[in-house]
Scaffold this motif. Structure first.
Motif, PDB file in Angstrom:
ATOM      1  N   ILE A  51      -1.681  -1.637  11.516  1.00  0.00           N
ATOM      2  CA  ILE A  51      -1.969  -2.455  10.342  1.00  0.00           C
ATOM      3  C   ILE A  51      -0.620  -3.009   9.911  1.00  0.00           C
ATOM      4  O   ILE A  51       0.288  -2.261   9.557  1.00  0.00           O
ATOM      5  N   GLU A 101       2.244  -1.719   7.436  1.00  0.00           N
ATOM      6  CA  GLU A 101       1.885  -0.334   7.143  1.00  0.00           C
ATOM      7  C   GLU A 101       2.344   0.563   8.280  1.00  0.00           C
ATOM      8  O   GLU A 101       3.522   0.705   8.522  1.00  0.00           O
ATOM      9  N   THR A 126     -16.253  -8.838  10.074  1.00  0.00           N
ATOM     10  CA  THR A 126     -15.237  -9.615   9.369  1.00  0.00           C
ATOM     11  C   THR A 126     -15.222 -11.047   9.888  1.00  0.00           C
ATOM     12  O   THR A 126     -15.148 -12.000   9.104  1.00  0.00           O
ATOM     13  N   ARG A 164     -13.855  -9.890   2.141  1.00  0.00           N
ATOM     14  CA  ARG A 164     -13.042  -8.841   1.509  1.00  0.00           C
ATOM     15  C   ARG A 164     -13.672  -7.474   1.732  1.00  0.00           C
ATOM     16  O   ARG A 164     -12.996  -6.502   2.054  1.00  0.00           O
ATOM     17  N   ASP A 186     -11.760  -4.818   4.133  1.00  0.00           N
ATOM     18  CA  ASP A 186     -11.343  -3.557   3.515  1.00  0.00           C
ATOM     19  C   ASP A 186     -11.996  -2.356   4.209  1.00  0.00           C
ATOM     20  O   ASP A 186     -11.359  -1.317   4.380  1.00  0.00           O
ATOM     21  N   LEU A 229     -10.099  -1.773   7.515  1.00  0.00           N
ATOM     22  CA  LEU A 229      -8.823  -1.097   7.291  1.00  0.00           C
ATOM     23  C   LEU A 229      -9.028   0.370   6.912  1.00  0.00           C
ATOM     24  O   LEU A 229      -8.314   1.257   7.406  1.00  0.00           O
ATOM     25  N   ARG A 264      -7.607   3.760   8.781  1.00  0.00           N
ATOM     26  CA  ARG A 264      -6.793   4.745   8.053  1.00  0.00           C
ATOM     27  C   ARG A 264      -7.413   6.138   8.043  1.00  0.00           C
ATOM     28  O   ARG A 264      -6.701   7.137   8.125  1.00  0.00           O
ATOM     29  N   SER A 288      -3.100  -5.683   4.463  1.00  0.00           N
ATOM     30  CA  SER A 288      -4.242  -5.528   3.559  1.00  0.00           C
ATOM     31  C   SER A 288      -4.356  -6.640   2.521  1.00  0.00           C
ATOM     32  O   SER A 288      -5.439  -6.880   1.999  1.00  0.00           O
ATOM     33  N   ASP A 289      -3.260  -7.341   2.246  1.00  0.00           N
ATOM     34  CA  ASP A 289      -3.323  -8.410   1.251  1.00  0.00           C
ATOM     35  C   ASP A 289      -3.671  -9.774   1.857  1.00  0.00           C
ATOM     36  O   ASP A 289      -3.515 -10.815   1.211  1.00  0.00           O
TER      37      ASP A 289
END
Length: 94
Positions: A5, A8, A28, A41, A45, A48, A52, A73-74
């Motif tokens: 990511i 990250e 997505t 979004r 999210d 991701l 994680r 992530s942004d």
């Protein structure tokens, strides 16, 4: 499989999670194709979060390359159009 990511960490995911990762990537792409920023979004999210929570952070001194590189992530909806197109970022399983 190693998934990075951006901005990250790198995460190691077992190969048996590839199909689920691909499904989340496809969701997505579908949201971007549909022009739906809310669905984008949510699906991005979720993608991701899956990486994680399902993966293990790879140590900084582990120099293996990434099999998949996900945007940070942004990432905005407008920026997503450059990444989440066609078959997406996760290659189909061989």
């Amino acid at each position: 499989m190693i998934v990075r990511i951006s901005d990250e960490n790198q995460y190691e995911l077992s190969d048996d999670l590839h199909d689920r990762l691909n499904q989340l990537d496809d969701a997505t792409v579908a949201a971007v194709d549909a022009g739906d920023p809310v669905a984008f979004r949510t699906s991005f999210d979720t993608l991701l979060a899956f990486v994680r929570t399902s993966g293990t952070v790879v140590a900084d001194d582990d120099l293996r390359g990434s099999d998949v590189i996900l945007p940070p992530s942004d990432l905005t909806f407008d920026e997503a159009g450059a990444d989440f197109t066609g078959e997406g970022l996760v290659p189909d399983p061989a």
